[in-house]
Write an enzyme that holds these catalytic residues in place. Structure first.
Site, PDB file in Angstrom:
ATOM      1  N   SER A   1      31.546  26.219  -8.158  1.00 49.67           N
ATOM      2  CA  SER A   1      31.411  26.860  -6.843  1.00 49.67           C
ATOM      3  C   SER A   1      30.113  26.437  -6.155  1.00 49.67           C
ATOM      4  CB  SER A   1      31.444  28.387  -6.981  1.00 49.67           C
ATOM      5  OG  SER A   1      32.658  28.803  -7.558  1.00 49.67           O
TER       6      SER A   1
ATOM      7  N   GLN B   1      39.107  20.525 -11.752  1.00 51.18           N
ATOM      8  CA  GLN B   1      40.285  20.526 -12.633  1.00 51.18           C
ATOM      9  C   GLN B   1      40.530  19.153 -13.269  1.00 51.18           C
ATOM     10  OE1 GLN B   1      42.328  23.010 -13.675  1.00 51.18           O
ATOM     11  NE2 GLN B   1      41.162  24.556 -12.567  1.00 51.18           N
TER      12      GLN B   1
ATOM     13  N   SER C   1      32.722  21.383 -13.368  1.00 46.26           N
ATOM     14  CA  SER C   1      32.294  22.619 -14.017  1.00 46.26           C
ATOM     15  C   SER C   1      32.643  22.566 -15.501  1.00 46.26           C
ATOM     16  CB  SER C   1      33.010  23.796 -13.350  1.00 46.26           C
ATOM     17  OG  SER C   1      32.677  24.992 -14.005  1.00 46.26           O
TER      18      SER C   1
ATOM     19  N   THR D   1      14.453  27.260 -13.535  1.00 47.33           N
ATOM     20  CA  THR D   1      14.335  26.620 -14.845  1.00 47.33           C
ATOM     21  C   THR D   1      15.706  26.150 -15.322  1.00 47.33           C
ATOM     22  OG1 THR D   1      12.473  28.047 -15.344  1.00 47.33           O
ATOM     23  CG2 THR D   1      13.546  26.976 -17.219  1.00 47.33           C
TER      24      THR D   1
ATOM     25  N   CYS E   1      41.009  34.100  -9.017  1.00 50.03           N
ATOM     26  CA  CYS E   1      40.200  34.786  -8.013  1.00 50.03           C
ATOM     27  C   CYS E   1      41.067  35.663  -7.116  1.00 50.03           C
ATOM     28  CB  CYS E   1      39.454  33.787  -7.148  1.00 50.03           C
ATOM     29  SG  CYS E   1      39.285  32.190  -7.891  1.00 50.03           S
TER      30      CYS E   1
HETATM   31  C1  LIG Z   1      37.265  26.803 -11.403  1.00 47.28           C
HETATM   32  C2  LIG Z   1      37.228  26.016 -10.152  1.00 47.28           C
HETATM   33  C3  LIG Z   1      36.114  26.069  -9.300  1.00 47.28           C
HETATM   34  C4  LIG Z   1      34.951  27.000  -9.542  1.00 47.28           C
HETATM   35  O1  LIG Z   1      34.183  26.607 -10.645  1.00 47.28           O
HETATM   36  P1  LIG Z   1      33.153  27.678 -11.279  1.00 47.28           P
HETATM   37  O2  LIG Z   1      32.380  26.872 -12.263  1.00 47.28           O
HETATM   38  O3  LIG Z   1      33.987  28.722 -11.916  1.00 47.28           O
HETATM   39  O4  LIG Z   1      32.310  28.175 -10.165  1.00 47.28           O
HETATM   40  C5  LIG Z   1      36.117  25.270  -8.176  1.00 47.28           C
HETATM   41  N1  LIG Z   1      37.150  24.469  -7.899  1.00 47.28           N
HETATM   42  C6  LIG Z   1      38.233  24.375  -8.689  1.00 47.28           C
HETATM   43  C7  LIG Z   1      39.326  23.441  -8.337  1.00 47.28           C
HETATM   44  C8  LIG Z   1      38.323  25.166  -9.835  1.00 47.28           C
HETATM   45  O5  LIG Z   1      39.395  25.087 -10.608  1.00 47.28           O
END
Ligand SMILES: *Cc1c(COP(=O)(O)O)cnc(C)c1O
Length: 395
Positions: A70, A178, A198, A236, A323
């Protein structure tokens, strides 16, 4: 428990956990400290950055650590927007089925005078590079298109979109949350200027991610403070999580092909089994989808009830994205591919990992078929459909 919600988050791998531990109890210095404990941590940080860059085909200087997908999406989009604004370019192109981290950031920019074009997504859940090309204007400062969709798993023609953007001189960002660790990514070959990922989506820890930004693209600062991350992201560094992410990404990329083979066999069995349920439809293209993604709509079904009854049978699944679960709004992704409201409500996403088995797939097919039959048996909507009072949308 059968865990089929790997698009929401994954179990950490042993490799990733092992990589984190020493940075909690032995090498715990602050990388900004000048003493040896700090410098050992700083070296580890550099090393992780190099290894992650290696997985993405970019250089370590192009990697900024963030708190996750995010934050990376927010920073990428705001940075490109602010850069565009300086030369009077305030038009952004994206798609209707992006993650909310992208869509809500775009909404905010609209309030600040930016114009956003959200491209329509076809029923198969894929947009084309030609559509992007046709939407680009002289004042376009950014194209942001997700690599793979988190709900329906469709994979976009990222290299082709990258080529179009490069040709037109427009910054191209992709939310690859993803895709990273699951399908091959090369930022150079694909002409990607900015990319978000992520760790918790590829068996790494939660709360850590990466923003890749090609050399020469200045980042706007979202979090003010110290000079960490070359002044672009204060605070940090979360060294344990960064080490866990680097290990998880390397492991995932090393095994991506083998994992994809195993996972897609389970996916295909699930798709085959669930498509036997009457009045059901697969969401998203059958070929161009993530190895682990299964997404169906079942007519006359309420997704929430389906999930709860599956949970009773020990199956963790999802309806819409994590979400939006809990709200009554149907998934914006399913609406974007043209599913009517009442159909979008009856959706089920199963996301497979290499830890799942074909036996689990068989059990799940049986469980979903039983639960769908049970729910339809008590549904007034279903009664209207079978008695011909209402017409089926899904034939
Ligand atoms: C999970 C996801 C996010 C958000 O990632 P976080 O690390 O949970 O903030 C953003 N974009 C996509 C396509 C996701 O699947």
């Amino acid at each position: 428990m059968i865990y089929l919600d790997n698009a929401a988050t994954t179990k950490m791998s042993e490799t990733s956990i092992k990589a984190m531990l020493p940075y909690m109890n032995e090498i715990y210095g602050n990388p900004s400290s000048l003493h040896s404990a700090g410098q050992t941590a700083a070296q580890a940080l550099n090393d992780a950055r190099e290894r992650i860059a290696g997985c993405l085909g970019c250089s370590a200087r192009e990697i900024t650590f963030t708190s996750g997908g995010s934050e990376a999406d927010n920073q990428a989009i705001i940075s490109a927007a602010k850069l565009g604004e300086r030369s009077g370019k305030k038009h952004i192109i994206s798609t209707a089925f992006e993650h909310h981290a992208v869509l809500h950031t775009l909404k905010k920019l609209e309030k600040q005078g930016f114009e956003v074009t959200l491209l329509d997504v076809h029923e198969n859940g894929i947009i084309t590079a030609d559509e992007v090309k046709a939407a680009i204007r002289p004042d376009t400062c950014l194209v942001t298109v997700m690599f793979a969709n988190n709900e329906i798993g469709t994979v976009q023609p990222i290299a082709e979109i990258g080529a179009v953007c490069r040709e037109k001189g427009v910054i191209f960002h992709t939310d690859a949350v993803q895709a990273a660790g699951h399908i091959a990514i090369n930022t150079q070959e694909m002409n990607i200027d900015m990319l978000s990922l992520s760790a918790h989506k590829f068996h790494g820890p939660k709360g850590i991610g990466v923003l890749y930004a090609r050399k020469g693209i200045p980042l706007s600062v979202l979090i003010e403070g110290g000079a960490q991350e070359r002044g672009k992201r204060a605070g940090t560094e979360n060294i344990p999580a960064i080490m866990g992410m680097a290990a998880a990404l390397e492991e995932a990329c090393r095994n991506a092909e083998e994992n994809a083979k195993k996972v897609s066999a389970i996916r295909d069995r699930l798709i085959d089994g669930l498509s036997k349920i009457p009045h059901s439809v697969l969401n998203g293209d059958a070929e161009n989808r993530l190895p682990g993604n299964v997404n169906f709509c079942f007519e006359g079904i309420e997704g929430e009830s389906l999930l709860l009854l599956l949970d009773d049978k020990g199956i963790c699944a999802s309806s819409g994205s994590a979400c939006t679960s809990g709200s009554l709004d149907p998934s914006h992704v399913l609406l974007a591919i043209g599913r009517p409201h009442e159909i979008a409500h009856g959706s089920l996403r199963l996301s497979v990992s290499e830890e799942n088995t074909l036996d689990e797939a068989e059990y799940t097919i049986k469980a979903v078929s039983d639960v769908v039959e049970l729910l339809r048996g008590i549904s007034p909507v279903w009664r209207d459909l079978v008695t011909g009072k209402k017409e089926f949308v899904i034939k």
